[in-house]
Write a protein that holds these residues in place. Sequence first.
Motif, PDB file in Angstrom:
ATOM      1  N   TYR A  50      34.510  28.832  44.403  1.00 45.33           N
ATOM      2  CA  TYR A  50      34.201  29.744  45.501  1.00 45.33           C
ATOM      3  C   TYR A  50      34.772  29.168  46.794  1.00 45.33           C
ATOM      4  N   SER A 101      33.350  45.515  38.032  1.00 38.23           N
ATOM      5  CA  SER A 101      33.664  44.466  37.046  1.00 38.23           C
ATOM      6  C   SER A 101      32.525  44.334  36.041  1.00 38.23           C
ATOM      7  N   TYR A 161      40.101  36.506  42.782  1.00 42.09           N
ATOM      8  CA  TYR A 161      39.460  37.623  43.469  1.00 42.09           C
ATOM      9  C   TYR A 161      39.519  37.337  44.968  1.00 42.09           C
ATOM     10  N   PHE A 172      38.321  39.081  48.538  1.00 35.89           N
ATOM     11  CA  PHE A 172      37.393  40.122  48.958  1.00 35.89           C
ATOM     12  C   PHE A 172      37.603  40.559  50.406  1.00 35.89           C
ATOM     13  N   GLN A 199      29.153  38.158  43.870  1.00 32.75           N
ATOM     14  CA  GLN A 199      30.045  38.006  42.720  1.00 32.75           C
ATOM     15  C   GLN A 199      29.428  37.022  41.734  1.00 32.75           C
ATOM     16  N   HIS A 235      33.166  37.314  33.810  1.00 33.69           N
ATOM     17  CA  HIS A 235      33.064  37.644  35.217  1.00 33.69           C
ATOM     18  C   HIS A 235      32.629  39.091  35.403  1.00 33.69           C
ATOM     19  N   SER A 290      30.588  42.513  40.173  1.00 31.44           N
ATOM     20  CA  SER A 290      30.888  42.409  41.600  1.00 31.44           C
ATOM     21  C   SER A 290      30.015  43.463  42.259  1.00 31.44           C
ATOM     22  N   TYR A 309      38.285  44.336  46.482  1.00 34.87           N
ATOM     23  CA  TYR A 309      38.842  43.053  46.070  1.00 34.87           C
ATOM     24  C   TYR A 309      40.222  43.243  45.454  1.00 34.87           C
TER      25      TYR A 309
END
Length: 299
Positions: free
Chosen positions: A7, A169, A189, A191, A205, A235, A238, A248
Amino acid sequence: MTNDRFYCPAGTTARGEYTTYVDPETAGWDYSSLRVLELDAGDEHELATGDSEWIVLPLSGGCTVTCDGETFELAGRTSVFHGVTDFAYVPRDAQVRITSAAGGRFALTGARCENRLPVRYGPASGVPVELRGAGQASRQVNNFGAAHVFEADRLIAVEVLTPSGNWSSFPPHKHDVEREGESQLEEIYYFEIADSHGTPGVGYQRVYPSGPDRTTDVLAEVRSGDVVLIPNGWHGPSMAVPGYDMYYLNVMAGPSPERAWLICDDPAHAWVRDTWAEQPVDPRLPLYTAPEQTAVEGR
């Protein structure tokens, strides 16, 4: 819970003129890259593409892209929430100049590759706008650099817009093993969250391990300019919170000789897809459509 390696809050990867700079070395993988370039009015930027192919994609504003003796005028757009944009593909081993008369922000989506393809212009009118899911899982996908839409060597890139209050997602899925029905792809990703009533937007996320040998674990509050790296793992979702639309940009590439986006749903949540047949798509979608082809484009 969130591993800081995966992240990257806005500004933490900045380098030079790039407000976002992710490459294989900084991400700890082999193929996918993303840079976000900010230019003031009248500025220009020189780029050596090196061993990667790139798509120059306006996020806001327009620009001129010059490469291999070709010059493309990208009209761009006001913002990612206000329209499909045109774009330019530039190959590996090239010198590129990007100039912007009025200024703007531009994403450079990249992938290490072996083959040098021709520089090309992608008109906004040629971008398929797809609606996925249903009900509160409805979202819009702008397939400008999808594998089945635009030719590249390894790069796959799309934009996803999720109306406020919806989950995108989802079901959670993965693409981290090269096998029948699944491709191995590293994914970025990037954003942007729409402001509302003068307040900066926020979303969420989730990424979680897809096996005992996987370590990607993210539960992040995301804001405009944030990046999540997904080398592996399930994943989704979102989450676009009520009142704030979510955008995104997905950048993907991997080792497969076939350039394809092949995914595997988490079996625990795959049943959700079966419920979509009984639900309409969110009536707020599409947020916008691609413009009609112009006479100039059709020549």
